[in-house]
Scaffold this active site. Structure first.
Site, PDB file in Angstrom:
ATOM      1  N   CYS A  85       2.096   1.089   1.478  1.00 15.87           N
ATOM      2  CA  CYS A  85       2.082   2.164   2.252  1.00 15.87           C
ATOM      3  C   CYS A  85       2.942   3.158   3.424  1.00 15.87           C
ATOM      4  O   CYS A  85       3.920   3.285   2.380  1.00 15.87           O
ATOM      5  CB  CYS A  85       0.895   2.287   3.538  1.00 15.87           C
ATOM      6  SG  CYS A  85       0.209   3.934   3.424  1.00 15.87           S
ATOM      7  N   HIS A 200      -3.450  -0.042  -0.096  1.00 10.52           N
ATOM      8  CA  HIS A 200      -3.614  -1.092   0.958  1.00 10.52           C
ATOM      9  C   HIS A 200      -4.935  -2.230   0.383  1.00 10.52           C
ATOM     10  O   HIS A 200      -6.148  -2.132   0.894  1.00 10.52           O
ATOM     11  CB  HIS A 200      -4.467  -0.287   2.024  1.00 10.52           C
ATOM     12  CG  HIS A 200      -3.693   0.449   3.058  1.00 10.52           C
ATOM     13  ND1 HIS A 200      -2.955   0.296   3.955  1.00 10.52           N
ATOM     14  CD2 HIS A 200      -3.220   2.147   3.273  1.00 10.52           C
ATOM     15  CE1 HIS A 200      -2.023   1.320   4.109  1.00 10.52           C
ATOM     16  NE2 HIS A 200      -2.293   2.521   3.628  1.00 10.52           N
ATOM     17  N   GLU A 202      -5.035  -5.426   2.627  1.00 13.38           N
ATOM     18  CA  GLU A 202      -5.828  -5.202   3.743  1.00 13.38           C
ATOM     19  C   GLU A 202      -7.219  -5.184   3.357  1.00 13.38           C
ATOM     20  O   GLU A 202      -7.829  -5.359   3.970  1.00 13.38           O
ATOM     21  CB  GLU A 202      -4.944  -5.463   4.141  1.00 13.38           C
ATOM     22  CG  GLU A 202      -5.098  -3.845   5.296  1.00 13.38           C
ATOM     23  CD  GLU A 202      -3.956  -3.494   4.632  1.00 13.38           C
ATOM     24  OE1 GLU A 202      -3.352  -3.697   3.388  1.00 13.38           O
ATOM     25  OE2 GLU A 202      -3.287  -2.206   5.074  1.00 13.38           O
TER      26      GLU A 202
END
Lengths: 230, 83, 720
Positions: A85, A200, A202
């Site tokens: 990002c 993302h 994660e």
């Protein structure tokens, strides 16, 4: 130190990527942007957030932070380097990845899960995935719209590693959330050791969060720490 | 009818906080440009207006600024005729 | 020049003659200019709660798990194993009307400071919003501006926004309501309070430079009614800087970690005046303050302006002298400005100098403690009996499909993801149940603990019966957290009302407070904090009374798979639980949307039954894939929402049409694989999931695809 997670003032996803790296079995350490030494790092992550408030132009000020000279040195030497990002935006601004990220097509912030198709496994981010695999991973950005002047060269060179698509893997205008050229969600450099993506991974690291699809990308990165990318 | 061209510059009102300007000034100073005293962010719009005379055109542009282009709560604007 | 410009200074600052006399009494002399400014803001409605304080004693925070009750920056409750949660709700109504983006953005910034002032890391924000109808362009502009302000600030500062709730009604056109709630977590030893008790400690101002932002904001914007042309109140616009706030959060959390602060206070309304007098006053001390040490954005500010400035992103830390150097070094590392502006003294005076001149010398505690308390007259609205006598009408053969088409297309019922997809609602990897459900559910990593939150308001029902309406908001929020598996644990309230000098408004306020206090008592939920926003009146029109609650729920263990609306599958059975319907249509979606009416009297709630139902729902949440509160639009809308989220049709037994749209409180739907629900609570099986139609038997049917389309477009189609 195994993985250096670089923190700029305004970075906010650093603890999340540390958590996901931990799930994938990698140790990591937060490094402040004014530091100048990453000599112990086997890999570098530039996490998401709003470095320097995203003021002036996203990534533009962060790119001149003292740590960036060291990040550039390691990237050029072949160290696995990942930008997520805002980190992707900084890598582009620093010239470590081609292209740039501009405001979303609809001029609104987008936070929602999107589908991504793996286009190439020749990168530190996708080596453990399979070509054509469809992953559901959250996007969270205002400036996520990928543009590049030398798009044909990027495509011809196989630098595109992830593309926005629908649940079945097809890409069209409706499955492109932010207007990115050629629906590009993630790219790598010629050396295949630097990668950046807008979504993302994660945030898709545990089933209780809705998806574990991001872990194949995190695990690819972790695997690359010890085995060079092909 | 004639086409008149104007450049509209819109800036944050004096006295209102401008975080983007302040952050950019600091970044410039960190890069060694210590002479920079202040940075203020604004926007520039170039307009072309079809009108019978310059006075009407200018009044039109002023109305556009007050109504839509600038946010009177936070921003000032200047209008400059461009030849 | 208007009459007001020629009035004496205290009148211009919004003080009454009696209040001014009281200041003279306290000081034993006429106040100096800066002193007058300080009293005027600290004694404003916004800061002093002078019209509401007499009634707020009805709320109780008396439960063993309450660590900090009302009065500090945020309420704090104990979660066990050393974990605490801090919560707080605030309003930013008038600033958001003047400048929607910055008004909403600075509201987020302010509430976050309230939470990290307590030593907590803010982990989530919710935004309950109220606007006028979207067919007016100005209301669309306000909604879009407010949403992008919340997103712009919240996303950049790095705290997830998990949604909120929204209501539209004509009386919010000139006075939108922008409330904001924040939740933080902390370890017990990190808790910091605002009392400066050690003489000789230093007051260090951290964060943004002080400029002329929002001078008099508290007294002017939040404590007076609006009149035509008030958009001109420009100098009050505060500009938010989420980047500065992010640095400030991290710096403060590190200060707490290292044990470097004795007390801390954020700078909100009344800026330095409030922060210095409160820290000193709360500790029973005084303070000497040198305004020349304050880092300024505009060098030519007067003492009064510096003291009153509401520049955002500032904190006042009270630090032992031996720690000063370390605190300043830490601030430098986080790239925030810091200046030591004062010293804690024996007291009781707050003494302020500016350019070597004494500009204020007042008893520190008097600014907060000696504020007037008003017992304003209140009176039951004369038209209430007439409103109650007009009963809502629902025909016995109501067409379910046609009605559902109207209801799903309503912007307050339809899909609100246009709003919350603009918010980062996932950061920190704690979001287990996010926006778009009855309540949010967050995990606390490395524990088995879960925190649920629901924000609720119901202005129309509260208008019809302030006591019942407000009580029902509490019960609804309790059920909303229960269906995620949590039990109601603590509540914060934001009481948005009109002009308290209008006896009928004051009556609404008193009734609502008593109704909420009763409901909280029935549920054993402590009220740990609140905010009162009066003077929501424009051009003589008061808003509908709009108390809003933020209910915190707590569960341990957290359900392994908490219920979600999208977990229904073909073949699953559909059950209804809770009390039987009583024909509750006053302020219902049916009467509002289909009949275009607002009338009748909302049904009452049985406290014992409520406690029972809430407990049953929290237990069922551990074993049931879908639990959903029946609220606006009744059973039909609740079922449609499950079907749309799960992409699966359903068939329900024929029931009398009105029952499908009845809004009798404390009812909920369960959807599960099992033939029988795992509960002793009375329940009724009403149908089965499956197919691609919503089939209500003889009452009608509608294609799932059509229902989905209407629901998804209800809000976006009105905005573009």
């Amino acid at each position: 130190m195994t993985v250096a997670v670089v923190v700029f003032p305004g970075t906010n996803c650093e603890h999340d990527i540390v958590h996901a790296l931990d799930l994938a079995g990698a140790e990591s350490e937060l490094v402040w942007h004014t530091d100048t030494d990453l000599s112990g790092a086997m890999g570098v992550v530039l996490p998401g957030g709003f470095a320097h408030g995203d003021y002036l132009r996203t990534g533009a000020i962060a790119r001149f932070s003292p740590i960036m000279a060291e990040v550039e040195r390691l990237a050029i030497e072949g160290t696995p380097t990942l930008g997520i990002c805002n980190g992707f935006q900084i890598l582009c601004e620093a010239g470590l990845l081609p292209g740039a990220l501009v405001a979303n097509r609809d001029l609104a912030f987008i936070c929602k899960p999107v589908h991504l198709r793996v286009e190439s496994t020749e990168s530190i981010l996708t080596r453990s995935a399979t070509v054509g695999q469809v992953l559901e991973i959250p996007l969270n950005s205002y400036e996520g719209n990928y543009v590049a002047a030398d798009l044909d060269a990027i495509e011809a060179d196989g630098d595109v590693i992830l593309r926005y698509c629908d649940a079945t893997g097809r890409s069209d205008e409706t499955s492109n959330p932010n207007g990115s050229m050629n629906a590009i969600a993630g790219i790598t450099n010629r050396g295949r050791n630097v990668a950046g993506l807008m979504p993302h991974p994660e945030r898709a690291s545990e089933s209780i969060l809705g998806s574990e699809d991001g872990m194949v990308l995190i695990e690819s990165f972790v695997a690359s720490l010890t085995v060079p990318a092909t | 009818m004639t086409a008149f061209r104007y450049r509209v510059t819109i800036n944050r009102k004096r006295g209102l906080s401008d975080p983007e300007g302040a952050t950019t000034r600091k970044a410039l100073q960190d890069l060694g440009f210590i002479s920079v005293e202040s940075v203020s962010f604004g926007r520039i719009l170039d307009l072309e207006v079809d009108s019978s005379d310059a006075e009407t055109a200018q009044a039109e542009v002023e109305a556009m600024c007050a109504k839509l282009l600038a946010n009177p709560v936070m921003e000032d604007f200047t209008i400059e005729a461009v030849s | 020049m208007t009459a007001k410009d020629q009035a004496p200074p205290h009148i211009q600052l919004g003080m009454t003659d009696e209040e001014y006399e009281h200041v003279i009494e306290i000081l034993g002399r006429e106040p100096m200019a800066a002193e007058l400014a300080m009293y005027s803001v600290m004694w404003s409605e916004h800061c002093s709660y002078k019209s509401s304080r007499a009634h707020l004693g009805a709320f109780s925070a008396d439960q063993p798990w309450v660590v900090v009750g009302p009065g500090e920056n945020a309420g704090v409750v104990d979660l066990g194993d050393g974990w605490l949660a801090a919560l707080r709700i605030e309003s930013h109504n008038h600033p958001s009307y003047v400048e929607p983006y910055q008004g909403a953005a600075t509201g987020v910034g302010g509430i976050l400071r309230d939470v990290f002032t307590m030593g907590a890391r803010p982990i989530a924000v919710w935004d309950p919003l109220r606007f006028g109808p979207l067919d007016e362009p100005r209301n669309r502009y306000l909604l879009e501006g407010v949403v992008s302000g919340i997103a712009g600030y919240g996303n950049a500062v790095g705290v997830p926004t998990l949604g909120g709730e929204i209501e539209f009604a004509d009386r919010f056109s000139q006075n939108p309501l922008v409330n904001v709630m924040a939740l933080g977590i902390l370890q017990r030893d990190q808790l910091v309070l605002s009392a400066a008790s050690e003489v000789g400690s230093l007051a260090i101002l951290l964060g943004n430079a002080t400029g002329r932002d929002g001078i008099g904001g508290a007294s002017i914007l939040a404590s007076a009614s609006f009149e035509e042309g008030d958009e001109e109140k420009r100098p009050n616009v505060q500009v938010g800087d989420p980047f500065e706030e992010k640095k400030l959060i991290e710096a403060c959390l590190e200060l707490y970690d290292r044990g470097l602060v004795e007390a801390i206070q954020d700078l909100g309304a009344a800026g330095i005046s409030c922060a210095t007098s409160e820290t000193a006053g709360n500790g029973g001390r005084g303070m000497e303050v040198d305004l020349d040490r304050v880092h300024l954005r505009e060098p030519d500010m007067t003492a009064g302006e510096i003291l009153m400035s509401e520049s955002q992103e500032r904190m006042l830390a009270i630090v032992r002298p031996e720690d000063e150097a370390e605190v300043l070094a830490l601030a430098k590392r986080w790239e925030i400005e810091a200046s030591t502006i004062g010293t804690v003294t024996e007291g009781p005076q707050l003494v302020v100098h500016h350019r070597d001149e004494l500009v204020a010398d007042v008893p520190a505690a008097s600014l907060a403690d000696d504020a007037p308390v008003y017992h304003r007259p209140f009176e039951r609205p004369g038209d209430l009996d007439e409103i109650w006598a007009r009963e809502p009408e629902v025909p016995p053969d109501v067409d379910a499909a046609a009605t559902l088409r109207l209801l799903l297309d309503d912007p307050a019922i339809g899909d609100r993801s246009w709003i919350w997809t603009q918010y980062d609602h996932m950061l920190f990897l704690n979001t287990v149940v996010g926006p778009g459900h009855d309540g949010s559910l967050l995990r606390i990593k490395e524990t088995d603990k879960g925190l649920a939150v629901s924000t609720d308001g119901d202005a129309l029902r509260t208008y019809l019966d302030a006591r019942r309406g407000a009580a029902r908001i509490v019960f609804e929020s309790a059920l909303n957290v229960a269906v995620t598996g949590a039990r109601p644990y603590a509540l914060v309230d934001n009481l948005n009302f009109g002009n308290p000098e209008v006896p009928e408004v004051m009556w609404q306020f008193v009734e609502a407070v008593e109704g909420m206090a009763w409901a909280c008592g029935e549920l054993d939920v402590p009220v740990v904090g609140g905010n009162v926003s009066f003077y929501n009146q424009t051009d003589g029109v008061d808003i509908y009374p709009a108390p809003v609650v933020g209910m915190l729920g707590f569960c341990e263990p957290m359900p392994e798979r908490p219920p979600r609306l999208d977990r229904a599958e073909p073949g699953m059975s559909i059950y209804v639980l809770g009390p039987e319907t009583v024909g509750d249509f006053a302020a219902s979606a049916y009467d509002r949307i289909v009949n275009g009416e607002l009338r009748g009297r909302p049904a009452d709630v049985d406290g014992d039954a409520a406690r029972h139902v809430v407990a049953a729902a929290a237990t069922l949440a551990h074993t049931t894939p879908v639990l959903h509160d029946i609220s606006s639009g009744g059973l039909a809308v609740a079922l449609a929402e499950i079907a749309i989220a799960s992409r699966c049709g359903l068939t329900v037994d024929t029931m009398p049409g009105p029952e499908l749209f009845d809004e009798t409180p404390l009812r909920f739907v369960a959807v599960t694989h099992d033939d029988e629900l795992d509960t002793n609570e009375p329940h009724r099986r009403i149908g089965t999931m499956g197919g691609d139609v919503l089939d209500f038997g003889d009452a009608g049917r509608i294609d799932l695809a059509e229902a989905t389309e209407l629901f998804r477009n209800a809000l976006p189609r009105r905005l573009h």
